[in-house]
Design a protein around this motif. Structure first.
Motif, PDB file in Angstrom:
ATOM      1  N   SER A  87       0.838  -1.201   0.004  1.00 51.96           N
ATOM      2  CA  SER A  87      -0.121  -0.037   0.008  1.00 51.96           C
ATOM      3  C   SER A  87       0.799   1.108   0.005  1.00 51.96           C
ATOM      4  CB  SER A  87      -0.978  -0.014   1.163  1.00 51.96           C
ATOM      5  OG  SER A  87      -0.088   0.169   2.390  1.00 51.96           O
ATOM      6  N   VAL A  88       0.292   2.619  -0.185  1.00 50.66           N
ATOM      7  CA  VAL A  88       1.033   3.520  -0.001  1.00 50.66           C
ATOM      8  C   VAL A  88       1.150   3.970   1.412  1.00 50.66           C
ATOM      9  CG1 VAL A  88       0.920   6.105  -0.451  1.00 50.66           C
ATOM     10  CG2 VAL A  88       0.208   4.555  -2.231  1.00 50.66           C
ATOM     11  N   ILE A  89       2.481   4.001   1.779  1.00 54.35           N
ATOM     12  CA  ILE A  89       2.825   4.751   3.090  1.00 54.35           C
ATOM     13  C   ILE A  89       2.721   6.002   3.324  1.00 54.35           C
ATOM     14  CG2 ILE A  89       4.835   4.309   4.956  1.00 54.35           C
ATOM     15  CD1 ILE A  89       5.602   1.760   3.931  1.00 54.35           C
ATOM     16  N   LYS A 108      -1.272   4.232  11.240  1.00 52.05           N
ATOM     17  CA  LYS A 108      -1.750   2.861  11.037  1.00 52.05           C
ATOM     18  C   LYS A 108      -2.757   2.647  10.296  1.00 52.05           C
ATOM     19  CE  LYS A 108      -0.473   0.106  14.942  1.00 52.05           C
ATOM     20  NZ  LYS A 108      -0.553   0.239  16.340  1.00 52.05           N
ATOM     21  N   GLU A 109      -3.794   3.736  10.268  1.00 46.74           N
ATOM     22  CA  GLU A 109      -5.052   3.464   9.666  1.00 46.74           C
ATOM     23  C   GLU A 109      -4.848   3.742   8.141  1.00 46.74           C
ATOM     24  OE1 GLU A 109      -4.517   5.863  12.008  1.00 46.74           O
ATOM     25  OE2 GLU A 109      -5.336   5.110  13.531  1.00 46.74           O
ATOM     26  N   GLY A 110      -5.425   2.921   7.290  1.00 47.41           N
ATOM     27  CA  GLY A 110      -5.375   3.202   6.068  1.00 47.41           C
ATOM     28  C   GLY A 110      -4.166   2.283   5.216  1.00 47.41           C
ATOM     29  N   VAL A 121       6.460  -0.645  10.729  1.00 46.12           N
ATOM     30  CA  VAL A 121       7.107   1.016  10.435  1.00 46.12           C
ATOM     31  C   VAL A 121       6.194   1.860  11.367  1.00 46.12           C
ATOM     32  CG1 VAL A 121       7.812   0.503   8.146  1.00 46.12           C
ATOM     33  CG2 VAL A 121       5.735   1.168   8.545  1.00 46.12           C
ATOM     34  N   THR A 122       5.068   1.320  11.791  1.00 46.28           N
ATOM     35  CA  THR A 122       4.383   2.265  12.530  1.00 46.28           C
ATOM     36  C   THR A 122       4.716   2.326  14.194  1.00 46.28           C
ATOM     37  OG1 THR A 122       2.699   0.727  12.974  1.00 46.28           O
ATOM     38  CG2 THR A 122       2.444   2.215  10.818  1.00 46.28           C
ATOM     39  N   GLU A 123       5.759   1.236  14.323  1.00 44.29           N
ATOM     40  CA  GLU A 123       6.025   1.164  15.673  1.00 44.29           C
ATOM     41  C   GLU A 123       6.910   2.230  16.182  1.00 44.29           C
ATOM     42  OE1 GLU A 123       7.825  -2.425  16.518  1.00 44.29           O
ATOM     43  OE2 GLU A 123       5.799  -3.470  16.529  1.00 44.29           O
ATOM     44  N   ASP A 148      17.838   2.664  11.158  1.00 48.07           N
ATOM     45  CA  ASP A 148      17.626   0.846  10.792  1.00 48.07           C
ATOM     46  C   ASP A 148      16.398   0.690  10.389  1.00 48.07           C
ATOM     47  OD1 ASP A 148      19.737   0.039  12.503  1.00 48.07           O
ATOM     48  OD2 ASP A 148      18.861   0.920  14.270  1.00 48.07           O
ATOM     49  N   ALA A 149      16.382  -0.236   9.612  1.00 49.65           N
ATOM     50  CA  ALA A 149      15.322  -0.936   8.814  1.00 49.65           C
ATOM     51  C   ALA A 149      14.692  -1.994   9.645  1.00 49.65           C
ATOM     52  CB  ALA A 149      15.594  -1.195   7.519  1.00 49.65           C
ATOM     53  N   VAL A 150      13.098  -1.915   9.617  1.00 43.19           N
ATOM     54  CA  VAL A 150      12.522  -3.159  10.158  1.00 43.19           C
ATOM     55  C   VAL A 150      12.994  -4.345   9.424  1.00 43.19           C
ATOM     56  CG1 VAL A 150      10.421  -4.351  10.519  1.00 43.19           C
ATOM     57  CG2 VAL A 150      10.356  -1.694  10.638  1.00 43.19           C
TER      58      VAL A 150
END
Lengths: 311, 205
Positions: A87-89, A108-110, A121-123, A148-150
Motif C-alpha cells: 500500500s502507499v505508506i 496505522k489507519e489505511g 514501520v508504525t512502531e 535501522d530498517a525493520v
C-alpha cells in the motif's frame, strides 16, 4: 399496461424511501465524521511538532502546514506518501527551521502492509529514530544513511524513509518565511525609481509615485517562474512606457544560476526594455543560455501590466 | 419459531456449514475485535433487510425482487458504514472496504431471497438474527484463534485497549505470524469445518 406501471411504481417508491433515509443518516453523521477527521489531523500535527500554544496554519490543503507561535515561524509539517510493499505508506513529518526533523508519524489507519512485518514501520522505535535527523541523513543504514530498517521489511522501511526525505526536499523552501522576506526586499527598492516622490499603495502590489499632487508613474510587482524557481520583478511605468526595471538580487531570493540565469539582471539586458510599452516586452530577444529565465521575465512584465490595467 | 433462530447459528451456520460469505470471513478475521465489529454490522444489516423484505413481500413484484433486495440491503449497509465512520472510526478504518462489500455478501442476499421473501415477518427477523449471530460466532472464533496465535493478544482494539496477553510475553515477541496472513485464515477455517463435519458424522453414525 398494469404490468408495467406497478413494478415501476414499486421501484420508484423503494428508491425514494431509501434515498430519504440515507439523506437523514448522512445529515446526522457527516458533521461527526468531519469533526473526527479534523481532530485526528490536529492530533497528528501535535504529535510531530509539539509546541505549546502553536498555530498550525495550512499552506497547501491537507498536505502542508506551517507551525507558528506569536507570529514567528517555527517550522513546517508535511504529509507525503510513497508506495510500500502492499500500500502507499503515508508519513507526517514535522521539520524545524534549521531543517531538522522534530517528529515523524506514520498512521496505522489505511495502511495495509504485511502485519508483523511491514506494519512495524508504525512502531514507535522506528518513528523515533528520525528525530533530529537532517535531510541527507534520512536513509536506511544499508543505503548509506543512519536509520535501522525493520527486519524483513526493507521495502516498507525504505518507502517510509524515502517519503520523509523526498518530502523534506520538496517542501524545504517553505522553511523560510517567504512572505516576510518578500516584503523586505521590494519595500526598499520602491523609492529608488522616482526620487523625492511619495510612494502610495494603489492596489495589490501596485504603487503610485506622487509628488506635489502629480502622479509621476506607476510601479508594479510581478513574479516569473524561472529555471530555479519564482523570482520577483519591480517595473516602473510612466506614460505607458517602461521607465525602469528591478529584479530581486540573489541575496533577496533570486533563484537562478549565476552563470546563465543571473544575466537577466544585468543592465545591458534590462536597458532593452526601457522606453517600450510593457505589453510589447515579449518582442525583446532572449539571453543565450538563459531562455527560460528571459521568457519568465517577459511574461512577468506583461502579466503584471495587465493587472495594473494600463496606467 | 425458536428452531429458525437456532438453525441459523448451528445447523445452517452460513460460514462453517453452508460455506457462504467466506470472502469477508477470511479477510476480516485477523483479530477478534475486527471480527466482532464485522459481525455486528452483518447482524444489523441481515436482520433489518430480512424484516423489510418480509414485511413487503406481498407488494414486491416477483420479477423485480432482486433489484429491490439490493436497494434495501445497500441502504442498511450505507447506514452502518456512516455510523461506524462517525462513532467508531478506528474499527471502520480496519474493516475498510469490507463494510461496503456487505452489499454483495451472499449470506444477506441469500437469506432475503431464500427465507425472508417466503416467510412471515417474525420468522424472517429471527432467521436474520440467527444467521447473523451464526456468522459472528464463526468469524469471532476464527479471529480469536488467529489473533492469539498470530499476534499473541486477544481482543486488542486499534488505538485503544492493548488486548489480553494470553500466551505471555515470549509469544508477543515471536508470534506465529502467518496465522494473521491469508494462509492462516484458510487453515483455521479448514480445521473448524473439518471439526464440525467430524462431530456430525459421529453423531449420525
Amino acid at each position: 399496461m398494469k404490468d408495467m406501471l406497478k413494478p415501476t411504481f414499486v421501484l420508484v417508491i423503494t428508491a425514494i424511501v431509501a434515498s430519504a433515509l440515507l439523506a437523514v443518516v448522512y445529515e446526522k453523521t457527516s458533521p461527526e465524521i468531519e469533526k473526527r477527521a479534523k481532530e485526528k489531523l490536529l492530533d497528528n500535527l501535535k504529535t510531530v511538532f509539539p509546541v505549546e500554544g502553536a498555530d498550525y496554519k495550512p499552506i497547501i490543503e491537507d498536505t502542508l502546514w506551517c507551525v507558528e507561535k506569536e507570529g514567528k515561524r517555527l517550522g513546517i509539517i508535511f504529509v507525503n506518501g510513497m508506495r510500500g510493499y502492499a500500500s502507499v505508506i503515508k508519513v507526517i513529518v514535522g521539520v524545524d527551521t534549521t531543517g531538522k526533523i522534530v517528529g515523524v508519524h506514520i498512521p496505522k489507519e489505511g495502511l495495509s502492509e504485511t502485519p508483523g512485518l511491514g506494519m512495524k514501520v508504525t512502531e514507535p522505535w522506528f518513528m523515533e529514530q528520525f528525530k533530529g535527523k537532517k535531510e541527507e541523513e534520512v536513509k536506511l543504514k544499508k543505503d548509506g544513511g543512519t536509520l535501522d530498517a525493520v527486519t524483513a521489511a526493507t521495502i516498507s522501511s525504505r518507502a517510509a524513509t524515502n517519503a520523509v526525505r523526498l518530502g523534506m526536499e520538496k517542501y524545504k523552501k517553505y522553511l523560510k518565511e517567504e512572505e516576510k522576506s518578500e516584503n523586505e526586499w521590494y519595500q526598499k527598492h520602491l523609492s529608488e525609481f522616482f526620487p523625492d516622490a511619495e510612494i502610495k499603495e494603489y492596489g495589490d502590489k501596485i504603487w503610485m509615485a506622487v509628488k506635489d499632487n502629480e502622479t509621476l508613474g506607476t510601479i508594479y510587482l510581478s513574479y516569473g517562474e524561472g529555471y530555479g524557481g519564482k523570482f520577483g520583478v519591480l517595473v516602473a511605468v510612466k506614460d505607458g512606457k517602461i521607465r525602469d526595471i528591478y529584479i530581486q538580487s540573489p541575496d533577496e531570493g533570486f533563484p537562478e544560476t549565476k552563470e546563465f540565469g543571473c544575466k537577466v539582471r544585468e543592465n545591458t539586458y534590462l536597458k532593452k526594455f526601457i522606453g517600450i510599452n510593457p505589453d510589447e516586452a515579449g518582442m525583446i530577444d532572449d539571453i543565450t543560455g538563459a531562455t527560460i529565465t528571459s521568457e519568465a521575465l517577459k511574461k512577468a512584465i506583461v502579466s503584471g501590466y495587465k493587472r495594473v490595467g494600463g496606467e | 419459531m425458536l428452531k429458525t433462530f437456532i438453525d441459523g447459528i448451528v445447523k445452517n451456520n452460513p460460514v462453517l456449514v453452508l460455506a457462504i460469505g467466506l470472502c469477508p470471513t477470511l479477510a476480516v478475521s485477523t483479530s477478534a475485535f475486527n471480527a466482532l465489529g464485522m459481525g455486528a454490522a452483518v447482524i444489523f444489516v441481515l436482520t433489518f433487510s430480512n424484516l423489510i423484505v418480509s414485511s413487503f413481500r406481498k407488494v414486491i413484484p416477483d420479477n423485480l425482487r432482486i433489484p429491490i433486495f439490493i436497494i434495501v440491503i445497500s441502504t442498511f449497509v450505507t447506514i452502518v458504514d456512516y455510523v461506524m465512520k462517525a462513532y467508531l472510526p478506528g474499527l471502520s478504518k480496519n474493516l475498510g472496504v469490507f463494510v461496503p462489500l456487505i452489499v454483495v455478501n451472499c449470506i444477506i442476499l441469500g437469506r432475503a431471497e431464500g427465507f425472508a421473501y417466503k416467510n412471515s415477518v417474525g420468522k424472517a427477523v429471527l432467521d436474520g438474527l440467527g444467521s447473523g449471530i451464526g456468522f459472528t460466532l464463526a468469524i469471532f472464533i476464527m479471529g480469536t484463534i488467529r489473533e492469539i496465535l498470530g499476534q499473541g493478544t486477544w481482543m486488542s482494539i486499534p488505538g485503544g485497549f492493548e488486548g489480553f496477553k494470553v500466551l505471555g510475553q515470549g509469544f508477543l515477541n515471536y508470534p506465529v505470524l502467518f496465522m494473521i496472513l491469508p494462509p492462516g485464515g484458510f487453515l483455521v477455517i479448514a480445521f473448524l469445518m473439518g471439526g464440525i463435519r467430524y462431530f456430525e458424522a459421529r453423531r449420525s453414525a
